[in-house]
Scaffold this active site. Structure first.
Site, PDB file in Angstrom:
ATOM      1  N   SER A  19      72.561  -2.999   7.533  1.00 54.92           N
ATOM      2  CA  SER A  19      72.679  -4.003   8.581  1.00 54.92           C
ATOM      3  C   SER A  19      71.919  -3.588   9.836  1.00 54.92           C
ATOM      4  CB  SER A  19      74.143  -4.286   8.899  1.00 54.92           C
ATOM      5  OG  SER A  19      74.903  -3.134   8.845  1.00 54.92           O
ATOM      6  N   HIS A  23      70.839  -8.658   3.220  1.00 51.09           N
ATOM      7  CA  HIS A  23      71.926  -8.311   4.124  1.00 51.09           C
ATOM      8  C   HIS A  23      73.076  -9.307   3.976  1.00 51.09           C
ATOM      9  CE1 HIS A  23      73.569  -7.844   8.445  1.00 51.09           C
ATOM     10  NE2 HIS A  23      74.201  -7.075   7.608  1.00 51.09           N
ATOM     11  N   GLU A  63      70.989 -12.666   4.945  1.00 50.21           N
ATOM     12  CA  GLU A  63      69.677 -12.440   5.567  1.00 50.21           C
ATOM     13  C   GLU A  63      68.788 -11.773   4.522  1.00 50.21           C
ATOM     14  OE1 GLU A  63      70.400 -11.935  10.343  1.00 50.21           O
ATOM     15  OE2 GLU A  63      70.899 -10.217   9.094  1.00 50.21           O
ATOM     16  N   ASN A  93      72.589  -9.628  14.014  1.00 49.62           N
ATOM     17  CA  ASN A  93      73.154  -8.552  14.831  1.00 49.62           C
ATOM     18  C   ASN A  93      72.377  -8.354  16.126  1.00 49.62           C
ATOM     19  OD1 ASN A  93      75.451  -7.933  13.429  1.00 49.62           O
ATOM     20  ND2 ASN A  93      74.441  -6.477  12.068  1.00 49.62           N
TER      21      ASN A  93
END
Ligand code: 3H9
Length: 658
Positions: A408, A429, A441, A479
């Site tokens: 991540s 991800h 992702e 993120n």
């Protein structure tokens, strides 16, 4: 063959007019379709040799609903309710032959017919609330007359779809046909000639106890936070039991038109088209996919077991790897636990569980991955651990197998570069819990080959995920934006707001949880460790809020520790005066004077911070489109869909363009 419009044609078979709607890709009810349908019904009624009428769709879809692309403009004549009135009031029997999805206005067409026959694979839904609207052509009034108010609330206020078998049980369908649907529908129409036709609008709404209606309403609205359409849907379905059909129909239409022009509907339409756009990745149009049938998952912890379960659900053969014998057993039982949960909730049956387990092998030897077409690693998020693993995998898997990392935060490029074939490496991800969360992702690394990326997207689709392609950057799309959101939330603390105010302001906006409640839920230690790692390279002139560091040093690591930004009693969050005192103390230590911050300022600053980070991702080429960023934040981070995502919402906040 009779042509009624560009998209509607007819043929007479055994004295029955078979009307076919042919408007690719989903037979949506465009103006031309509505015109054609109305003309076809009129022709059927006026033609002496025609005894009955069948309506069906060309291809594998019955009717995908109103044409969403027409929603930006005022409704054009003939409007759908007028077409449906012609169907319902026809003196000759009209049968709907539902050959596939009957959605929204499509199901409303079927509800106006005198009989409904469907193929076994048909799905039926009134999904309008997902677009921020309510059915606008009688769905809220005809459906409860067929299946009762509680069941109609359940379907209309949630937008859930039902398969033919359930629709038959509920009473929406009259019959499910395994054989030739069109022939069966023609025969059905003939059999109705001379009988009293059952017009849904004239049926009595079945009586239901108030308790059952209230229970269905509160269940359906439990997750409708801040959205207008589900509430309006409940009100309209209730109205079917209280007001005459025509009066309630007029109220439905008025509500539909008002909602259609609302901000929430515009936002949800944006989300609908964003999802379709995300699936189109330039440069991959003519790429040949690699075959994937066996997926290896390395690491069967929380994330890996979720990924393995998801792959089993999608019909893949799965090889799960753990290091030691007891870890293998634990990993396997984690997957079994997830399958048991699915069994208990009725999502799968015992045979489905057995089938999945039969496709699962678990092993302590990486060598067992020799037959895998794709290997996804979900081990500890550490660069040397992952690099070493990839080097070993590189020597075990076939030369055409694909290797994916679920990291991540780490940079997948050096991991890929350590292998002999970096072009077969990409990032996948997943979000936790991986068998539930839709977002995935798909990270295009510096050297990922186009067919590897395209195969990753195809696997994602089969896993029923929403894949969003992104480039390499720390934290990828989600993120990175979440970090900007976190940073701004902490600036707000120093400026004068408190966690509970910021959380309440964001929850009012539509987030399920405010940022500080989310930090506590996820645990504060991972972000703390990252901040410590970054400390040496941080720009000393950049604004840095150290309140979270002080919380962590005091052992306040979040919900699991019973204390974090809040304190927890029996899992319930409470404001903790100690945290307030710490925030005040840290402001004082920096010589900052707190000022009153309005809830609007909280929302506006958080939104602006996310949108600015999103703009940076676009200019760096990490994200392909602003709408991809919206989808990531909606599906992975709880951004309310009815606000359209941070990029859309920030654009709306600027007001209409000059
Ligand atoms: C309604 O009916 C209101 C009424 O009550 C009001 C009456 C007055 N319109 O999803 P896909 C396009 S509200 C226009 O990839 P799949 C889509 O954009 C409506 N276009 O295919 C895409 O275009 P492109 C209620 C539509 O096979 C292409 O079709 N109906 C519509 O995976 C393929 O789409 C719904 O909410 C539409 N209605 O899934 C149904 N639908 O290729 C929404 C699709 O240019 N639709 N397109 O990107 C769906 O759920 C899925 O599209 C469906 C097919 C299951 C039908």
């Amino acid at each position: 063959m009779i042509t009624f419009s560009d998209t509607v044609r007819g043929a007479v078979s055994n004295g029955v007019l078979l009307i076919e709607i042919d408007h690719a890709p989903v037979n949506a009810l465009s103006t031309d379709v509505r015109k054609g349908l109305l003309a076809a019904i009129a022709y059927g009624e006026a033609t002496v040799d025609i005894a009955g009428i069948v309506v069906t769709g060309a291809g594998s879809i019955f009717i995908g609903g109103a044409d969403i692309r027409e929603f930006g403009a005022p409704p054009a004549e003939p409007v759908l309710p007028a077409v449906l009135a012609a169907i319902e009031n026809a003196t000759k029997p009209v049968v709907a032959a539902i050959n596939g999805a009957a959605l929204g206005g499509g199901l409303e067409v079927a509800l106006a017919a005198h009989r409904r026959i469907a193929s076994q694979t048909a799905t039926l839904a009134l999904p309008e609330v997902k677009l921020g609207i309510v059915p606008g052509a009688g769905g809220t009034q005809r459906l409860p007359r067929l299946i009762g108010i509680p069941a109609a609330i359940d379907m209309i206020a949630t937008g859930r779809s039902v398969l033919a078998a359930e629709a038959l049980k509920l009473g929406i369908l009259d019959r499910v046909e395994d054989g030739d649907l069109r022939a069966a529908a023609v025969a059905e129409a003939r059999s109705l000639v001379g009988t009293t036709l059952r017009r849904s609008g004239a049926c009595k709404v079945p009586l239901a106890p108030t308790d059952a209606i209230d229970a269905a309403a509160s269940k359906a609205l439990a997750r409708a936070r801040g959205q207008s359409a589900p509430r309006e849907a409940v009100r309209l379905v209730r109205l079917s039991g209280e007001r005459p059909f025509a009066e309630a129909l007029a109220e439905e239409r008025r509500t539909f038109l008002a909602l259609r022009d609302s901000e929430q509907a515009a936002a949800l339409r944006h989300v609908f088209f964003a999802e379709r756009a995300a699936a189109k990745v330039s440069g991959l149009e003519d790429v040949k996919l690699r075959k994937v049938e066996t997926i290896g998952v390395v690491g069967l912890g929380l994330m890996g077991s979720g990924i393995a379960t998801c792959a089993l659900d999608a019909g893949y053969t799965v090889v799960g790897i753990e290091q030691a014998e007891d870890a293998v057993a634990k990993g396997r039982s984690r997957v079994e636990g997830l399958l048991d949960r699915a069994l208990k909730s009725g999502r799968i049956d015992a045979a489905g569980k057995a089938d999945r387990l039969q496709r699962l092998t678990t092993s302590g030897a990486l060598q067992s991955l020799a037959t895998a077409d794709l290997v996804i690693e979900a081990v500890f998020d550490d660069l040397s651990v992952k690099t070493e693993l990839f080097v070993r995998l590189d020597g075990i898997v076939r030369s055409d197998a694909i290797l994916a990392t679920n990291t991540s935060y780490l940079d997948p490029d050096p991991i890929a570069a350590a292998t002999t074939r970096p072009e077969r490496v990409l990032g996948l991800h997943f979000f936790s819990p991986a068998n539930v969360m839709r977002l995935l992702e798909v990270v295009r690394c510096a050297r990922t080959a186009p067919d590897v990326l395209a195969t990753g997207l195809a696997v994602a689709k089969r896993l029923r995920k929403l894949p969003i392609v992104c480039g390499v950057t720390e934290g990828f799309i989600g993120n990175r934006i979440f970090s900007a959101y976190r940073r701004e939330a902490e600036f707000l603390l120093e400026d004068g707001a408190l966690p509970q105010q910021i959380d309440a302001a964001t929850e009012t906006y539509g987030f399920a949880m405010g940022p500080f409640a989310v930090f506590d839920l996820a645990g504060l230690e991972i972000a703390w460790a990252r901040r410590k790692r970054q400390a040496a390279t941080r720009d000393p002139k950049a604004r840095y809020v150290d309140i979270a560091d002080h919380l962590c040093e005091a052992g306040r690591l979040g919900l699991k520790a019973g204390r974090g930004w809040y304190r927890y009693r029996d899992g319930k969050r409470e404001v903790d005066p100690e945290v307030t005192a710490l925030i005040e103390q840290r402001r004082a230590a920096k010589g900052l004077i707190a000022r009153t911050i309005s809830d609007d300022e909280v929302r506006q600053r958080l939104l602006a911070a996310m949108a600015a980070e999103g703009a940076a991702l676009l200019s760096e080429g990490i994200a392909a489109r602003a709408s991809d960023i919206d989808l990531v934040m909606i599906n992975g981070y709880g951004f309310p869909a009815h606000k359209g995502g941070p990029m859309f919402a920030a654009e709306q906040a600027k007001g209409p363009k000059a």
